[in-house]
Motif scaffolding. Structure first.
Motif, PDB file in Angstrom:
ATOM      1  N   ARG A 185       0.831  -1.207   0.000  1.00 56.61           N
ATOM      2  CA  ARG A 185       0.000   0.000   0.000  1.00 56.61           C
ATOM      3  C   ARG A 185       0.867   1.259   0.000  1.00 56.61           C
ATOM      4  N   LEU A 186       2.001   1.214   0.694  1.00 57.39           N
ATOM      5  CA  LEU A 186       2.885   2.362   0.711  1.00 57.39           C
ATOM      6  C   LEU A 186       3.343   2.717  -0.696  1.00 57.39           C
ATOM      7  N   LEU A 187       3.765   1.713  -1.483  1.00 59.37           N
ATOM      8  CA  LEU A 187       4.225   1.986  -2.844  1.00 59.37           C
ATOM      9  C   LEU A 187       3.085   2.482  -3.728  1.00 59.37           C
ATOM     10  N   ASP A 188       1.859   2.009  -3.465  1.00 63.01           N
ATOM     11  CA  ASP A 188       0.699   2.528  -4.200  1.00 63.01           C
ATOM     12  C   ASP A 188       0.476   4.010  -3.880  1.00 63.01           C
ATOM     13  N   ILE A 189       0.640   4.359  -2.598  1.00 61.16           N
ATOM     14  CA  ILE A 189       0.463   5.754  -2.199  1.00 61.16           C
ATOM     15  C   ILE A 189       1.544   6.635  -2.830  1.00 61.16           C
ATOM     16  N   LEU A 190       2.787   6.163  -2.796  1.00 58.75           N
ATOM     17  CA  LEU A 190       3.879   6.941  -3.380  1.00 58.75           C
ATOM     18  C   LEU A 190       3.708   7.106  -4.889  1.00 58.75           C
ATOM     19  N   TYR A 191       3.074   6.149  -5.525  1.00 58.35           N
ATOM     20  CA  TYR A 191       2.842   6.245  -6.973  1.00 58.35           C
ATOM     21  C   TYR A 191       1.941   7.435  -7.296  1.00 58.35           C
ATOM     22  N   GLU A 192       1.069   7.781  -6.366  1.00 61.99           N
ATOM     23  CA  GLU A 192       0.172   8.921  -6.557  1.00 61.99           C
ATOM     24  C   GLU A 192       0.753  10.213  -5.987  1.00 61.99           C
ATOM     25  N   MET A 193       2.019  10.172  -5.546  1.00 56.73           N
ATOM     26  CA  MET A 193       2.653  11.349  -4.945  1.00 56.73           C
ATOM     27  C   MET A 193       3.985  11.606  -5.641  1.00 56.73           C
ATOM     28  N   PRO A 194       3.954  12.124  -6.859  1.00 55.50           N
ATOM     29  CA  PRO A 194       5.199  12.340  -7.612  1.00 55.50           C
ATOM     30  C   PRO A 194       6.161  13.293  -6.928  1.00 55.50           C
ATOM     31  N   GLY A 195       5.638  14.253  -6.166  1.00 53.19           N
ATOM     32  CA  GLY A 195       6.514  15.195  -5.479  1.00 53.19           C
ATOM     33  C   GLY A 195       7.378  14.499  -4.422  1.00 53.19           C
ATOM     34  N   ILE A 196       6.772  13.574  -3.671  1.00 53.11           N
ATOM     35  CA  ILE A 196       7.522  12.828  -2.654  1.00 53.11           C
ATOM     36  C   ILE A 196       8.497  11.860  -3.327  1.00 53.11           C
ATOM     37  N   ALA A 197       8.052  11.203  -4.395  1.00 55.85           N
ATOM     38  CA  ALA A 197       8.943  10.288  -5.117  1.00 55.85           C
ATOM     39  C   ALA A 197      10.157  11.037  -5.671  1.00 55.85           C
ATOM     40  N   ALA A 198       9.943  12.264  -6.121  1.00 63.06           N
ATOM     41  CA  ALA A 198      11.049  13.057  -6.666  1.00 63.06           C
ATOM     42  C   ALA A 198      12.094  13.370  -5.603  1.00 63.06           C
ATOM     43  N   LYS A 199      11.669  13.513  -4.351  1.00 58.14           N
ATOM     44  CA  LYS A 199      12.618  13.754  -3.273  1.00 58.14           C
ATOM     45  C   LYS A 199      13.521  12.539  -3.045  1.00 58.14           C
ATOM     46  N   LEU A 200      13.055  11.367  -3.501  1.00 53.54           N
ATOM     47  CA  LEU A 200      13.870  10.157  -3.422  1.00 53.54           C
ATOM     48  C   LEU A 200      14.745   9.980  -4.659  1.00 53.54           C
ATOM     49  N   GLY A 201      14.678  10.959  -5.570  1.00 54.47           N
ATOM     50  CA  GLY A 201      15.447  10.872  -6.800  1.00 54.47           C
ATOM     51  C   GLY A 201      14.838   9.939  -7.827  1.00 54.47           C
ATOM     52  N   LEU A 202      13.527   9.684  -7.704  1.00 59.56           N
ATOM     53  CA  LEU A 202      12.849   8.740  -8.581  1.00 59.56           C
ATOM     54  C   LEU A 202      11.595   9.369  -9.174  1.00 59.56           C
ATOM     55  N   SER A 203      11.224   8.909 -10.350  1.00 60.20           N
ATOM     56  CA  SER A 203       9.891   9.189 -10.874  1.00 60.20           C
ATOM     57  C   SER A 203       8.978   8.079 -10.373  1.00 60.20           C
ATOM     58  N   VAL A 204       7.673   8.294 -10.479  1.00 60.63           N
ATOM     59  CA  VAL A 204       6.750   7.276  -9.968  1.00 60.63           C
ATOM     60  C   VAL A 204       6.899   5.960 -10.734  1.00 60.63           C
ATOM     61  N   ASP A 205       7.318   6.031 -11.988  1.00 60.38           N
ATOM     62  CA  ASP A 205       7.515   4.810 -12.772  1.00 60.38           C
ATOM     63  C   ASP A 205       8.778   4.051 -12.352  1.00 60.38           C
ATOM     64  N   GLN A 206       9.649   4.708 -11.591  1.00 67.37           N
ATOM     65  CA  GLN A 206      10.898   4.080 -11.162  1.00 67.37           C
ATOM     66  C   GLN A 206      10.839   3.542  -9.741  1.00 67.37           C
ATOM     67  N   LEU A 207       9.697   3.702  -9.076  1.00 63.40           N
ATOM     68  CA  LEU A 207       9.591   3.215  -7.705  1.00 63.40           C
ATOM     69  C   LEU A 207       9.814   1.706  -7.658  1.00 63.40           C
ATOM     70  N   PRO A 208      10.513   1.202  -6.631  1.00 60.48           N
ATOM     71  CA  PRO A 208      10.771  -0.243  -6.558  1.00 60.48           C
ATOM     72  C   PRO A 208       9.515  -1.031  -6.244  1.00 60.48           C
ATOM     73  N   ASP A 209       9.552  -2.303  -6.564  1.00 65.11           N
ATOM     74  CA  ASP A 209       8.460  -3.197  -6.194  1.00 65.11           C
ATOM     75  C   ASP A 209       8.476  -3.388  -4.681  1.00 65.11           C
ATOM     76  N   PHE A 210       7.325  -3.634  -4.087  1.00 64.43           N
ATOM     77  CA  PHE A 210       7.266  -3.756  -2.631  1.00 64.43           C
ATOM     78  C   PHE A 210       8.097  -4.934  -2.137  1.00 64.43           C
ATOM     79  N   THR A 211       8.242  -5.978  -2.954  1.00 66.10           N
ATOM     80  CA  THR A 211       9.061  -7.123  -2.546  1.00 66.10           C
ATOM     81  C   THR A 211      10.535  -6.740  -2.467  1.00 66.10           C
TER      82      THR A 211
END
Length: 276
Positions: free
Chosen positions: A56-82
């Motif tokens: 669920r956390l990764l699903d939430i981050l997928y809808e929060m591009p601003g927070i993902a950008a602070k991690l140096g990632l785009s939402v499409d680059q977020l890791p899998d939860f596994t």
């Protein structure tokens, strides 16, 4: 003004990058590199802060591009939860402890510190696993050293056994001497060896004596009660931790549970800093 979540993420990224060995790597490297350790650490901080399961956390981050950008990632680059779950087990305990130490540096400490212990419940493990790793108790004994002025958690010690408080207390205090001025604790930490060591270093011990003789009562009568009773702040912090994150640990393995407790303490310290 940035939201509290944005400020929390900024702090997590900064501390996580400082916690890893050497120069922080790029957030993601195609091929052999994968995701940088500081990215995985930051995501775990966000997981505790938002109190969400991995998926669920990764699903939430997928809808929060601003927070993902602070991690140096785009939402499409977020890791899998596994990946996030598995990588946590690979990170050494040293990194989580450094993260906790760095989170303390966000606060200006006071003159009185306190130490006490409590228990955190574990998830029920299989009988085979209990016998293999030697579990003896249902709770993890957790000792915390805190600053009474800021309610910051300076250090956490975890044990699957039931060691005596005096020996655990000495171990925790000796590795945090630079942050101590006056240390207060209840009678379970009554040990003259510990008192003498602290005084020799220039730290004032306000630790009650167990009253076996009249001299013990006299020692206790000389204590500053206002300072001594500030040790109750540790109990308040334990209550706050359990209320905020729950009193049952999610990790299944003992080493995962130790990491989880240290991470919770670091997240609470960062959360308190961004509220100011």
């Amino acid at each position: 003004m940035p939201s509290q979540l944005a400020r929390f993420t900024d702090r997590c990224v900064d501390l996580s990058q400082n916690a890893v060995i050497g120069k922080p790597a790029s957030a993601i490297k195609k091929g052999d590199g994968g995701y940088a350790d500081w990215v995985i650490i930051s995501i775990h901080c966000l997981r505790e802060y938002l109190n969400q399961p991995y998926r669920r956390l990764l699903d939430i981050l997928y809808e929060m591009p601003g927070i993902a950008a602070k991690l140096g990632l785009s939402v499409d680059q977020l890791p899998d939860f596994t990946t996030v779950c598995t990588r946590k087990q690979d990170l050494k305990m040293r990194i989580w402890r450094v993260l906790l130490r760095l989170s303390v540096s966000l606060h200006e400490l006071g003159d009185v510190q306190a130490i006490d212990a409590t228990g955190f419940k574990r998830h029920q493990a299989s009988r085979h696993y209990v016998l293999r790793v030697g579990y003896n108790f249902d709770d993890i004994k957790t000792t915390a050293l805190v600053d009474c002025d800021t309610s910051v958690i300076l250090d956490i010690h975890c044990s699957m056994k039931q060691p005596h408080d005096t020996h655990v207390g000495r171990q925790v205090l000796m590795r945090n001497l630079a942050q101590l001025t006056t240390i207060t604790a209840d009678k379970s930490y009554d040990w003259d060896v510990l008192r003498h060591e602290l005084r020799d270093i220039g730290i004032r011990p306000v630790i009650k004596h167990r009253e076996f003789y009249a001299l013990d009562k006299a020692h206790n009568a000389r204590h500053d009660e206002n300072v001594y009773h500030r040790r109750s702040i540790v109990e308040a912090i334990f209550f706050a931790l359990k209320h905020r994150f729950g009193e049952t640990l999610r990790a299944r393995t003992w080493f995962g549970q130790f990491r989880e407790l240290v991470l919770k303490a670091a997240v609470r310290n960062i959360e308190q800093a961004v509220k100011l």
